[in-house]
Scaffold this motif. Structure first.
Motif, PDB file in Angstrom:
ATOM      1  N   CYS A 297       0.833  -1.201   0.000  1.00 38.34           N
ATOM      2  CA  CYS A 297       0.000   0.000   0.000  1.00 38.34           C
ATOM      3  C   CYS A 297       0.871   1.256   0.000  1.00 38.34           C
ATOM      4  O   CYS A 297       0.598   2.222  -0.721  1.00 38.34           O
ATOM      5  CB  CYS A 297      -0.930  -0.017   1.204  1.00 38.34           C
ATOM      6  N   ARG A 298       1.931   1.241   0.799  1.00 40.53           N
ATOM      7  CA  ARG A 298       2.843   2.387   0.853  1.00 40.53           C
ATOM      8  C   ARG A 298       3.482   2.630  -0.509  1.00 40.53           C
ATOM      9  O   ARG A 298       3.556   3.775  -0.985  1.00 40.53           O
ATOM     10  CB  ARG A 298       3.923   2.147   1.903  1.00 40.53           C
ATOM     11  N   GLU A 299       3.935   1.552  -1.168  1.00 39.14           N
ATOM     12  CA  GLU A 299       4.548   1.682  -2.491  1.00 39.14           C
ATOM     13  C   GLU A 299       3.567   2.293  -3.482  1.00 39.14           C
ATOM     14  O   GLU A 299       3.930   3.138  -4.315  1.00 39.14           O
ATOM     15  CB  GLU A 299       5.000   0.322  -3.009  1.00 39.14           C
ATOM     16  N   ALA A 300       2.301   1.852  -3.408  1.00 35.46           N
ATOM     17  CA  ALA A 300       1.290   2.364  -4.339  1.00 35.46           C
ATOM     18  C   ALA A 300       0.994   3.829  -4.075  1.00 35.46           C
ATOM     19  O   ALA A 300       0.938   4.647  -5.009  1.00 35.46           O
ATOM     20  CB  ALA A 300       0.018   1.527  -4.215  1.00 35.46           C
ATOM     21  N   GLN A 301       0.822   4.213  -2.805  1.00 39.71           N
ATOM     22  CA  GLN A 301       0.464   5.585  -2.472  1.00 39.71           C
ATOM     23  C   GLN A 301       1.596   6.564  -2.758  1.00 39.71           C
ATOM     24  O   GLN A 301       1.346   7.717  -3.130  1.00 39.71           O
ATOM     25  CB  GLN A 301       0.062   5.662  -0.999  1.00 39.71           C
ATOM     26  N   GLU A 302       2.822   6.113  -2.581  1.00 35.39           N
ATOM     27  CA  GLU A 302       3.976   6.997  -2.813  1.00 35.39           C
ATOM     28  C   GLU A 302       4.448   6.968  -4.252  1.00 35.39           C
ATOM     29  O   GLU A 302       5.427   7.640  -4.603  1.00 35.39           O
ATOM     30  CB  GLU A 302       5.110   6.610  -1.864  1.00 35.39           C
ATOM     31  N   GLY A 303       3.797   6.179  -5.081  1.00 39.38           N
ATOM     32  CA  GLY A 303       4.132   6.148  -6.498  1.00 39.38           C
ATOM     33  C   GLY A 303       5.406   5.427  -6.829  1.00 39.38           C
ATOM     34  O   GLY A 303       5.984   5.620  -7.916  1.00 39.38           O
ATOM     35  N   GLU A 304       5.882   4.586  -5.941  1.00 40.55           N
ATOM     36  CA  GLU A 304       7.123   3.845  -6.199  1.00 40.55           C
ATOM     37  C   GLU A 304       6.918   2.768  -7.271  1.00 40.55           C
ATOM     38  O   GLU A 304       7.869   2.324  -7.904  1.00 40.55           O
ATOM     39  CB  GLU A 304       7.636   3.191  -4.912  1.00 40.55           C
ATOM     40  N   ALA A 305       5.677   2.354  -7.467  1.00 36.17           N
ATOM     41  CA  ALA A 305       5.369   1.346  -8.477  1.00 36.17           C
ATOM     42  C   ALA A 305       3.960   1.593  -9.002  1.00 36.17           C
ATOM     43  O   ALA A 305       3.111   2.122  -8.290  1.00 36.17           O
ATOM     44  CB  ALA A 305       5.483  -0.059  -7.891  1.00 36.17           C
ATOM     45  N   ASP A 306       3.748   1.232 -10.258  1.00 42.23           N
ATOM     46  CA  ASP A 306       2.434   1.368 -10.858  1.00 42.23           C
ATOM     47  C   ASP A 306       1.453   0.409 -10.182  1.00 42.23           C
ATOM     48  O   ASP A 306       1.796  -0.744  -9.878  1.00 42.23           O
ATOM     49  CB  ASP A 306       2.520   1.055 -12.360  1.00 42.23           C
ATOM     50  N   PHE A 307       0.218   0.881  -9.954  1.00 42.75           N
ATOM     51  CA  PHE A 307      -0.760   0.072  -9.222  1.00 42.75           C
ATOM     52  C   PHE A 307      -1.059  -1.241  -9.938  1.00 42.75           C
ATOM     53  O   PHE A 307      -1.148  -2.304  -9.310  1.00 42.75           O
ATOM     54  CB  PHE A 307      -2.062   0.862  -9.018  1.00 42.75           C
ATOM     55  N   VAL A 308      -1.220  -1.186 -11.263  1.00 44.68           N
ATOM     56  CA  VAL A 308      -1.518  -2.411 -12.016  1.00 44.68           C
ATOM     57  C   VAL A 308      -0.350  -3.392 -11.935  1.00 44.68           C
ATOM     58  O   VAL A 308      -0.553  -4.611 -11.829  1.00 44.68           O
ATOM     59  CB  VAL A 308      -1.861  -2.077 -13.481  1.00 44.68           C
ATOM     60  N   ASP A 309       0.870  -2.856 -11.963  1.00 45.97           N
ATOM     61  CA  ASP A 309       2.039  -3.738 -11.833  1.00 45.97           C
ATOM     62  C   ASP A 309       2.046  -4.422 -10.466  1.00 45.97           C
ATOM     63  O   ASP A 309       2.321  -5.622 -10.358  1.00 45.97           O
ATOM     64  CB  ASP A 309       3.334  -2.937 -12.008  1.00 45.97           C
TER      65      ASP A 309
END
Length: 346
Positions: free
Chosen positions: A212-224
């Motif tokens: 969730c943190r990675e997704a919210q901070e934009g570290e990785a694309d949500f679909v990926d």
């Protein structure tokens, strides 16, 4: 009966096991003739009548799945047994709605009577001598079936004619989201659910928080991220209110477009939700229509339930057990319902 066929799927009011419907009196085999499968009130269903519905349904199945479909079974119940039960229930509902039409003084007008005769003539003449023989059907039986079918259709429309509720955009709003699910249970070989231990759930929760943190901070694309971690069969979901688990719905409907939720717990496990669209005009309009139809079914169902409880019901259990599908290469009739729709589709 395409306009009200959904009613028959919802209102399962008579089954082959003779389940008591409130105040309705259910009797087996008593007072029925040798060719009478069941009676509801003073409406009787004969073997030829039932065979028309059963044979048409059978051949519709075979046209899609092939004749081998009847070898399928689930938990010891064959598809043939399942289809028989379904046709019995549907036929009972049509008979009951026919009686309800009489009780509400709903009648066919001259034009509708003409259509009944036209549909009956067209369908009966489409039957081969072999089909007429094996189903035991004649022209009068077919005409009777179409008349009852038309009255069942008409009484439904009569009862719901004034049910036109105003549905707001908010009530019917459909949203689209993407999600990542971390399941907190597994399934054994017998299909039984086995919940994970609290310790394992804690570990899974920590993983969900990190993703969730990675997704919210934009570290990785949500679909990926979803393609790597999602344990659901789908990533993108579109739904309206009341169509998903309460916790999931509340979280999803509170998001703005592009916003990603915190970790949400449901009965399935831990979810991370990303809102793709907070409002889908086309789907919302379609959902409004669906909600109106549901309200109409509820109104009709209340009146139907009250009426059916006043009726005694009898099933000729011995005859019912003897009725089987017609496995004959010369019996291919499947147009009974399409013929009805041809004359009563407006």
């Amino acid at each position: 009966m395409k306009k009200c066929g959904c009613v028959f799927l919802v209102l399962m009011l008579l089954t082959a096991c003779g389940e008591d419907g409130g105040g309705a009196k259910v009797v087996f085999t008593t007072g029925l003739g040798k060719d009478e499968v069941f009676r509801i009130g003073d409406a009787i269903c004969t073997t030829p009548e039932l065979m028309v519905y059963l044979t048409n349904t059978q051949n519709q199945y075979e046209s899609v799945y092939g004749s081998e479909v009847w070898n399928v079974s689930l938990d010891g119940v064959t598809l043939e047994e399942n289809v028989k039960e379904t046709v019995l229930a549907k036929t009972a509902q049509i008979k009951t709605m026919y009686l309800l039409a009489g009780d509400r003084k709903v009648e066919l007008d001259e034009t509708e009577e003409k259509r009944v005769k036209q549909a009956a003539e067209e369908y009966f003449t489409s039957l081969s001598d072999r089909e007429q023989e094996l189903m035991g059907v004649n022209a009068d039986t077919v005409e009777k079936l179409y008349r009852e079918y038309a009255l069942a259709d008409k009484v439904y429309r009569y009862i719901i004619q004034d049910v036109n509720p105003e549905i707001s955009d908010d009530e019917a709003r459909t949203i689209t989201v993407q999600h990542i699910l971390f399941r907190t249970y597994t399934v054994d070989g017998a299909g039984n659910r086995i919940d994970y231990s609290d310790e394992m759930k804690g570990t899974i929760y920590e993983s969900a928080v990190e993703v969730c943190r990675e997704a919210q901070e934009g570290e990785a694309d949500f679909v990926d991220l979803a393609s790597r971690y999602n344990e659901d069969s789908v990533i993108t979901l579109s739904f309206g209110k009341g169509e998903t688990e309460a916790g999931f719905e509340e979280a999803a409907f509170s998001l703005e477009t592009g916003e990603i939720s915190q970790v949400i717990e449901t009965g399935e496990g831990y979810h991370i939700i990303k809102c793709i669209s907070t409002f889908d005009r086309e789907q919302t309009d379609l959902n409004k229509l669906a909600i109106v139809e549901e309200r109409r079914r509820e109104v009709f169902g209340q009146e139907y339930d009250a009426f059916v409880e006043t009726l005694a019901r009898q099933l000729n259990a011995k005859l019912w057990e003897e009725i089987t599908l017609l496995h004959d290469d010369e019996v291919t009739t499947s147009g009974f319902f399409d013929t009805y729709a041809k004359y009563f589709s407006d």
